[in-house]
Design an enzyme around this catalytic site. Structure first.
Site, PDB file in Angstrom:
ATOM      1  N   ASP A  36       0.815  -1.149  -0.008  1.00  0.00           N
ATOM      2  CA  ASP A  36       0.066  -0.141  -0.043  1.00  0.00           C
ATOM      3  C   ASP A  36       0.783   1.232  -0.098  1.00  0.00           C
ATOM      4  OD1 ASP A  36      -2.927   1.101   0.511  1.00  0.00           O
ATOM      5  OD2 ASP A  36      -1.706   2.274   1.769  1.00  0.00           O
ATOM      6  N   GLU A  38       0.602   5.685   0.218  1.00  0.00           N
ATOM      7  CA  GLU A  38       0.204   7.026   0.563  1.00  0.00           C
ATOM      8  C   GLU A  38       0.962   8.151  -0.292  1.00  0.00           C
ATOM      9  OE1 GLU A  38      -2.832   7.040   1.733  1.00  0.00           O
ATOM     10  OE2 GLU A  38      -2.737   4.833   2.460  1.00  0.00           O
ATOM     11  N   HIS A 194      -5.780   4.687   6.262  1.00  0.00           N
ATOM     12  CA  HIS A 194      -4.742   5.870   5.356  1.00  0.00           C
ATOM     13  C   HIS A 194      -3.522   5.935   5.974  1.00  0.00           C
ATOM     14  CE1 HIS A 194      -8.566   6.090   3.212  1.00  0.00           C
ATOM     15  NE2 HIS A 194      -8.984   6.991   4.488  1.00  0.00           N
ATOM     16  N   ASP A 199      -3.191   0.172   6.547  1.00  0.00           N
ATOM     17  CA  ASP A 199      -3.920  -0.459   5.289  1.00  0.00           C
ATOM     18  C   ASP A 199      -3.325  -1.831   4.705  1.00  0.00           C
ATOM     19  OD1 ASP A 199      -5.685   1.471   5.775  1.00  0.00           O
ATOM     20  OD2 ASP A 199      -5.234   2.757   3.925  1.00  0.00           O
TER      21      ASP A 199
END
Length: 225
Positions: A36, A38, A194, A199
């Site tokens: 994941d 961000e 987030h 996540d």
């Protein structure tokens, strides 16, 4: 280019596709690695990579998969990177936080790739396949970082992936990560969402739950064949 053609061209990468390790047998020589990211926006070519996490997947003696090792880094934006204010508001990332302790893209990617290559060798797999929730987004940012640094040893397949949004839609009728986890009986704290680490770990639990449920229903039994 087809996936099979790519595999033929890159057969020498990874930990040896001929191994009969159960993980290699289960996923055709691929090791699932959950990722994941961000970011500072939606454009992988121009927007900053701000956090990245990866979870390697293991397999027990009965052929059930489980989240194994987690790698997580806060990342310094590359030079000239675009960062949208709306993206920071959405993720809650504070770039000037004194405890952020970000590292360069190069450090983050090299350390993650080193861990992935170690897992490839341990599982007799030739290449990693990225698992993500809306996986094309995460894979796009991984590939963009690789291209920026001209990295030669990327353990991930450049375009194949497992998307847990699709898998969860099939298994549970839910495509939002939080709702899919709830449907699967996985605790999910929206206050932690987030964060790339949180996540990724929840996506790994979801992926393993779906794969194991399919096995329990008879969809995958003889992983030694």
């Amino acid at each position: 280019m087809s996936e099979d053609h790519f595999d033929d061209e890159h057969e020498g990468h990874g930990g040896g596709g001929g191994s009969r390790h159960p993980m290699a047998a289960r996923f055709r020589g691929y090791l699932p690695v959950v990722v994941d990211v961000e970011t500072g926006g939606f454009n992988s070519a121009t927007d900053a990579l701000l956090e990245i996490a990866a979870v390697t997947i293991g397999m027990d003696e009965k052929g059930f998969v489980f989240p194994e090792h987690t790698y997580f880094f806060r990342v310094e934006p590359f030079e000239g990177a675009n960062i949208e204010a709306a993206a920071l508001e959405f993720t809650g990332i504070k770039l000037d936080h004194p405890l952020r302790m970000a590292v360069s893209e190069e450090t983050a990617m090299n350390d993650i790739f080193r861990g992935v290559r170690k897992a490839l060798k341990a599982n007799g797999c030739k290449r990693a396949v990225l698992v993500g929730h809306n996986a094309s987004f995460d894979l796009g940012f991984v590939n963009a970082a690789v291209a920026r640094m001209d990295m030669k040893r990327n353990p991930f397949h450049p375009f194949s992936s497992f998307d847990t949004a699709t898998l969860a839609g099939l298994a549970y009728g839910q495509t939002v990560l939080a709702k899919a986890c709830q449907a699967a009986g996985i605790d999910f704290d929206g206050r932690e969402a987030h964060s790339a680490r949180y996540d990724t770990e929840k996506t790994a639990e979801l992926f393993c739950g779906i794969v194991n449920r399919w096995k329990e229903m008879g969809g995958w039994q003889d992983f030694d064949d």
